[in-house]
Design a protein around this motif. Structure first.
Motif, PDB file in Angstrom:
ATOM      1  N   ASN A 177       0.778  -1.331   0.012  1.00  0.00           N
ATOM      2  CA  ASN A 177       0.113  -0.117   0.091  1.00  0.00           C
ATOM      3  C   ASN A 177       0.718   1.191  -0.090  1.00  0.00           C
ATOM      4  N   THR A 211       1.140   3.407  -2.335  1.00  0.00           N
ATOM      5  CA  THR A 211       0.489   4.627  -2.849  1.00  0.00           C
ATOM      6  C   THR A 211      -0.207   5.215  -1.747  1.00  0.00           C
ATOM      7  N   TYR A 212      -0.794   4.551  -0.917  1.00  0.00           N
ATOM      8  CA  TYR A 212      -1.415   5.222   0.492  1.00  0.00           C
ATOM      9  C   TYR A 212      -0.169   6.103   1.325  1.00  0.00           C
ATOM     10  N   ASN A 260       0.431   9.324  -0.298  1.00  0.00           N
ATOM     11  CA  ASN A 260      -0.737  10.342  -0.162  1.00  0.00           C
ATOM     12  C   ASN A 260      -0.607  10.869   1.337  1.00  0.00           C
ATOM     13  N   SER A 320      -0.276  -1.103   9.918  1.00  0.00           N
ATOM     14  CA  SER A 320      -1.901  -1.605   9.511  1.00  0.00           C
ATOM     15  C   SER A 320      -2.315  -2.501  10.684  1.00  0.00           C
ATOM     16  N   THR A 333      -5.979   2.160   4.516  1.00  0.00           N
ATOM     17  CA  THR A 333      -6.494   2.672   3.403  1.00  0.00           C
ATOM     18  C   THR A 333      -7.035   4.027   4.007  1.00  0.00           C
ATOM     19  N   ASN A 334      -7.212   4.342   5.051  1.00  0.00           N
ATOM     20  CA  ASN A 334      -7.705   5.727   5.557  1.00  0.00           C
ATOM     21  C   ASN A 334      -6.540   6.721   5.535  1.00  0.00           C
ATOM     22  N   THR A 335      -6.405   7.753   4.525  1.00  0.00           N
ATOM     23  CA  THR A 335      -5.293   8.358   4.394  1.00  0.00           C
ATOM     24  C   THR A 335      -5.204   9.491   5.470  1.00  0.00           C
TER      25      THR A 335
END
Length: 208
Positions: free
Chosen positions: A45, A47-48, A51, A136, A156-158
């Motif tokens: 993850n 990408t997250y 971000n 995580s 997944t919670n930026t």
């Protein structure tokens, strides 16, 4: 389950340092370590993570460091450039194990947003290096850590992860205390204790 062994004495010998030189911002380092792949076995993850760095930088100057290599690197570098983070995120590529340990000791936070882990070696090494952990909320991480030793997040919670990073950076005493407890837990993963557990497991198997 018998976790992989940690060479704690070698980790303790490593001095905090960075593997890169040049015009690097003088600010807290937020570190991510792992294969840069998007498949299930390597779904880190990242990408997250990128971000999250973009979100954190709106409130606090940080340097995101991604340590590893893999097929997703070009895609992630394009994301970094698209977000205007070319000076805010560094890709180190492959590093020796000792260089990773040295960087973990230098970093202000270690972030693992993996969707899946077998044995989370990088997290275990960060524990041994006393690097504050943001991880995580998955079973593999819950097996070795708890809320007293790490900060658990929805990967997944930026906004949640960004808030966790800011908390770790701004509440240094609490972060250091969690890191201290995580290091104590890492003592259970020494290579000596791992070997002893294998011996006991083989003895039990032979008795059946």
């Amino acid at each position: 389950m018998i976790q992989n062994g940690l060479p704690l004495s070698q980790i303790d010998e490593e001095f905090p340092s960075l593997p890169f030189r040049g015009n690097v911002p003088d600010c807290p380092i937020v570190l991510c370590v792992g294969r840069i792949e998007s498949g299930l076995s390597g779904k880190k993850n990242i990408t997250y993570f990128i971000n999250v760095i973009a979100s954190v930088k709106k409130k606090h100057e940080v340097l995101g460091v991604i340590c590893g290599q893999g097929s997703q690197q070009k895609e992630l570098m394009n994301l970094v450039n698209g977000l205007g983070l070319s000076e805010g995120v560094i890709f180190t590529g492959y590093l020796s194990t000792r260089s990773v340990w040295a960087m973990m000791k230098k970093a202000a936070a270690f972030v693992s947003l993996s969707a899946y882990e077998g044995c989370p070696n990088a997290v275990m090494e960060a524990m041994a290096c006393k690097c504050p952990l943001i991880i995580s909320d998955i079973p593999a991480h819950r097996e070795i850590l708890d809320e007293k030793s790490a900060v658990f997040v929805d990967p997944t919670n930026t906004s949640q992860v960004a808030s966790a990073v800011l908390n770790v950076l701004l509440n240094k005493d609490k972060s250091r205390e969690r890191a201290r407890i995580a290091r104590l837990k890492a003592q259970n993963f020494s290579t000596q204790k791992m070997a002893s557990r294998y011996v006991e497991a083989y003895k039990k198997a032979l008795q059946k």
